[in-house]
Write an enzyme that holds these catalytic residues in place. Structure first.
Site, PDB file in Angstrom:
ATOM      1  N   ASP A 155       0.858  -1.181   0.000  1.00  0.00           N
ATOM      2  CA  ASP A 155       0.000   0.000   0.000  1.00  0.00           C
ATOM      3  C   ASP A 155       0.900   1.239   0.000  1.00  0.00           C
ATOM      4  O   ASP A 155       1.956   1.239   0.626  1.00  0.00           O
ATOM      5  CB  ASP A 155      -0.886  -0.019   1.242  1.00  0.00           C
ATOM      6  N   ASP A 186      -7.246  -1.498   3.953  1.00  0.00           N
ATOM      7  CA  ASP A 186      -6.322  -2.539   3.471  1.00  0.00           C
ATOM      8  C   ASP A 186      -6.738  -3.934   3.929  1.00  0.00           C
ATOM      9  O   ASP A 186      -6.178  -4.923   3.457  1.00  0.00           O
ATOM     10  CB  ASP A 186      -4.893  -2.262   3.968  1.00  0.00           C
TER      11      ASP A 186
END
Length: 843
Positions: A435, A634
């Site tokens: 990420d 996430d």
């Protein structure tokens, strides 16, 4: 997973038998027994009473673990075995020295014997029997456990040891009986001959050497849990609490949320809390491994077991007891060791048949030597050697000692593996998806440029933008809301569009903010502003567009700085042969700019949270994939990956979804986790190889297979010593993990052959195909009066890309829209309102 303490296990055959017994209980889904910590984890619907009954039925003891970590520490991780075994060993050794003096001192070294022993072979033999018997009684646990194993048709290491020692002792008693007969007949020559056929010293020496091995093994096993014990001992016993304006010292365990406690320089913080007054430099290395003290001031969070290096603070207790960060770390590591690594199945398969096979080999050896013409004493010696040299313990310890030492070493450096499987699998990662925000970058974006549109005063633009963004939790929005000089107004009717933008109303006027695609549906963005935005994006900045009503208001560009360790972490991952892919919701140009600065191999941009999970699923088809992220958005991708990594301790949701938790927010710890996993796996393989090699070589040697060709044979006493050393070697080899240095990349090497093209096709994460999704939305509309109105609304909606059909009714005042793809509510609303009708809601 329910945790149990198990008693009575001595080797891997015991562990295998306990597992088999528990797995046979109805409702048990998973059972994992750890020989190292004498613990068991069970998942399923079976009651604790049924589980404990099954363990007891197998010949062992079981009890539920205490949920209190300190109590569990006393029972599980404190080394209580070594002192007991040491005492037994010392007493046995003193008696053995006397026995060895009688049996070998006189003949081999010429030491004098007491007259009555020298004169009477029978008294000499009886004295040996008494001394040897005393050692057998002191070490009777081998015979008790061994007998239980035979009784339950599950022989174990103690069964082999007791059988070897017991057979030698019983055979020697038989010789004593013959000597009594010969003494009665006055046959002194036969008496002296039989005296040399006694094996009392072998029966005793076997037990003493095995006890020595067990003592050294217990001491070494204790060292493998040293890191976890060190964590448990960090919490102070007392705390200074403020009551009625005065300082009062109380037990730290008596603190409750809301209590105000004081921390002076040099003191440990007793619980998790927040600073309400004062400041200090706090050493957090116990939790994060970070050596540089962190500055704490009013509003800063503090954690239990960290140490104030300077200053004075008053703190409010937030989390106490089992809820502190330290307790969570300890529980994660403890629970990880209760699970089983996949590689342990090798040992499981061998252990299931090991002891019966060895017993059979010993019997065959005895018969074979008798048939070859050797006497019973020689054949017995060969069979006993087979029994005592074989070692299921080294097989059973090969994996758990490495897992425990590896988990402890990781915890010491802020790397927490939630299961043994995640510890093993991390070293096999071929691709890692990263990420961007908060993982590669700091996650604290700053405004770099503000460009109001013509006709908008700068302060007016800033006030509108900050007021709208103050309603969002997105990091970019928070940065805009915190812009210096902004006057925040209360914006109403907020609608957020994940990954796209936000709308609201202020003074009856609609305010909108978001990316270019989202804002293009709200306002007409001038070409020169789009070009400026592209230029900003190419330099790694993220442009946000704003409008008031239908009028374009301007651009605010933000930049999220790359963490200092990110470039090094990505470089280390590449050196380990791991391909890197950056996943981000940011625009393509900004993403590629960050990628060029950090060196990631591939980029997937403009992703929604659920699209990240799809991208990760696609990457899994190319190779074993990990996902590293820090936020709630996430979590789906972390679950989708083969291995999920929550970085920087992340959010609670990310931690729950992850397999590995990193306490520090830096990418170098991701490479360190891979490095540690590979080292653990390497040591497990070494241990398994040694355990299997030792037995494959030792058992034939003990049986006498090499005597005809090379004249090689082994005494049962040396066989017992070799058995003990094999277990000690396995444990000591695992102790090397305590020296693990997460920053040492000097031995990194790529072990993967490559995964080819990492480009993720857009169709993988875009949901524009009808098969993927078919949704319906209901739009509530006022102002429709007749069928003509229905047709106007129907036509407006069906002209939108992604709308398959619209069923409109002026009587019910609603339109049911069937979608081929997800369309933002704002677009549907605008299409209807452009026709002169009012949308009151969308479901």
């Amino acid at each position: 997973m329910q945790q149990y303490s198990i008693t009575g296990m001595s080797c891997d055959a015991c562990r295998a038998h306990v597992e088999k017994a528990v797995k046979s209980v109805a409702g048990v889904k998973v059972c994992s027994v750890n020989l190292l910590t004498n613990s068991m984890g069970v998942e399923g619907t079976a009651s604790p009473e049924e589980i404990i009954k099954a363990v007891q039925g197998a010949g062992y003891g079981a009890s539920l673990k205490d949920e209190n970590l300190r109590a569990r520490y006393e029972n599980e991780f404190k080394d209580t075995e070594t002192p007991k075994i040491r005492k037994r060993f010392i007493v046995s050794l003193v008696i053995l020295l006397a026995l060895m003096y009688i049996t070998m001192g006189h003949n081999m070294a010429g030491f004098p014997l007491p007259g009555f022993l020298a004169a009477s072979p029978l008294l000499n033999g009886i004295t040996q029997m008494i001394l040897s018997g005393a050692i057998l009684i002191i070490n009777r646990r081998f015979f008790i456990n061994g007998a239980k194993g035979f009784k339950n048709l599950a022989p174990n290491m103690d069964s082999l040891v007791s059988l070897g020692s017991g057979v030698s002792y019983v055979w020697s008693i038989y010789i004593i009986i013959l000597m009594i007969t010969e003494h009665s007949a006055g046959d002194m020559q036969a008496l002296h001959a039989h005296l040399h056929g006694l094996y009392f010293e072998s029966a005793a020496m076997i037990l003493v050497l095995i006890t020595l091995g067990k003592m050294l093994e217990a001491k070494s096993k204790g060292k493998t849990t040293s890191a976890l014990r060190g964590l448990m001992e960090l919490t102070p016993d007392t705390a200074v609490v403020i009551r009625d304006g005065k300082e009062e010292v109380i037990p730290a365990e008596d603190l409750v949320p809301g209590d105000i406690f004081a921390v002076k320089a040099g003191e440990k913080i007793p619980v998790d809390g927040v600073v309400i007054k004062g400041n200090a430099a706090v050493d957090e290395s116990a939790l994060t491994g970070e050596s540089i003290p962190a500055e704490k001031e009013e509003g800063s969070a503090v954690n239990a077991a960290t140490v104030s290096k300077s200053g004075y603070m008053l703190c409010r207790a937030e989390k106490v007891g089992e809820d502190t960060a330290l307790s969570r770390i300890i529980r994660l590591v403890s629970d990880a060791t209760a699970t089983k690594a996949p590689i342990a199945r090798i040992a499981d398969r061998v252990s299931a048949v090991f002891v019966p096979v060895v017993t059979g080999i010993a019997l065959i050896t005895f018969i074979a030597w008798l048939l070859s013409g050797r006497d019973v004493a020689y054949a017995l010696q060969r069979a006993v050697s087979v029994l005592v040299i074989s070692c299921p313990c080294s097989l059973g310890l090969a994996t758990p000692v490495a897992v425990m030492a590896g988990s402890g070493a990781g915890a010491k450096h802020g790397i927490l593996f939630k299961t043994s499987a995640s510890l093993e699998e991390a070293g096999k990662i071929e691709i890692i998806a990263l990420d961007k925000t908060g993982t590669i970058t700091s996650g604290n974006p700053e405004i770099t440029i503000i460009i109001p549109a013509p006709g908008f005063d700068r302060s007016e633009f800033i006030n509108c933008a900050a007021s709208l963004e103050s309603k969002s939790e997105h990091p970019l929005a928070k940065a805009v809301a915190a812009v210096e000089g902004a006057q925040i107004s209360d914006v109403q009717n907020i609608e957020t569009f994940t990954g796209s933008g936000i709308t609201g109303s202020l003074g009856g006027v609609t305010l909108s903010a978001g990316n270019a695609k989202f804002m293009s549906a709200k306002t007409e963005i001038p070409t020169d502003y789009l070009e400026k935005a592209d230029e900003l994006a190419s330099h790694g900045k993220t442009p946000l567009f704003f409008s008031r009503g239908s009028e374009f208001a301007g651009i605010i560009a933000l930049a999220d700085s790359i963490k200092p360790e990110s470039v090094q972490g990505i470089k280390e991952l590449k050196n380990l042969g791991v391909k890197t892919v950056m996943l981000t919701g940011d625009n393509e140009k900004t993403a590629k700019s960050v990628a060029s600065l950090t060196g990631v191999d591939s980029v997937v941009s403009a992703l929604m949270p659920d699209s990240k999970a799809k991208a990760v699923a696609y990457l899994r088809s190319l190779g074993k994939t990990a996902m590293a992220g820090d936020g709630i958005n996430d979590a789906p991708a972390l679950v989708s990956a083969d291995t999920g990594i929550a970085i920087g301790a992340g959010t609670d949701v990310a931690i729950d979804a992850a397999d590995i938790v990193l306490m520090k927010s830096r990418l170098t710890d991701v490479s360190a986790a891979v490095r540690l996993s590979r080292k653990v796996l390497r040591i497990i393989k070494q241990n398994l190889f040694w355990a299997l090699f030792y037995n494959c070589l030792g058992i034939p040697l003990a049986a006498g297979v090499f005597i005809p060709a090379f004249g090689l044979e082994i005494n049962p006493m040396f066989g017992a010593a070799a058995m003990s050393l094999s277990s000690i070697f396995v444990v000591t080899n695992a102790l090397r993990l305590n020296l693990f240095d997460p920053a040492d990349a000097s031995h990194d090497r790529a072990i993967n052959s490559g995964t080819g093209d990492l480009t993720v096709p857009p169709e993988v994460y875009n949901t524009n195909d009808k098969e993927t999704v078919e949704m319906k939305k209901t739009i509530y509309i006022t102002g429709m009066m007749c069928p003509h109105c229905e047709n106007a609304v129907k036509t407006a909606l069906e002209c939108l890309e992604g709308v398959e059909s619209a069923d409109v009714s002026h009587e019910s005042g609603k339109a049911v829209v069937t979608l081929k793809a997800d369309i933002e509510d704002s677009i549907l609303k605008k299409a209807v309102e452009d026709k002169g009708y009012t949308v009151t809601g969308i479901e």
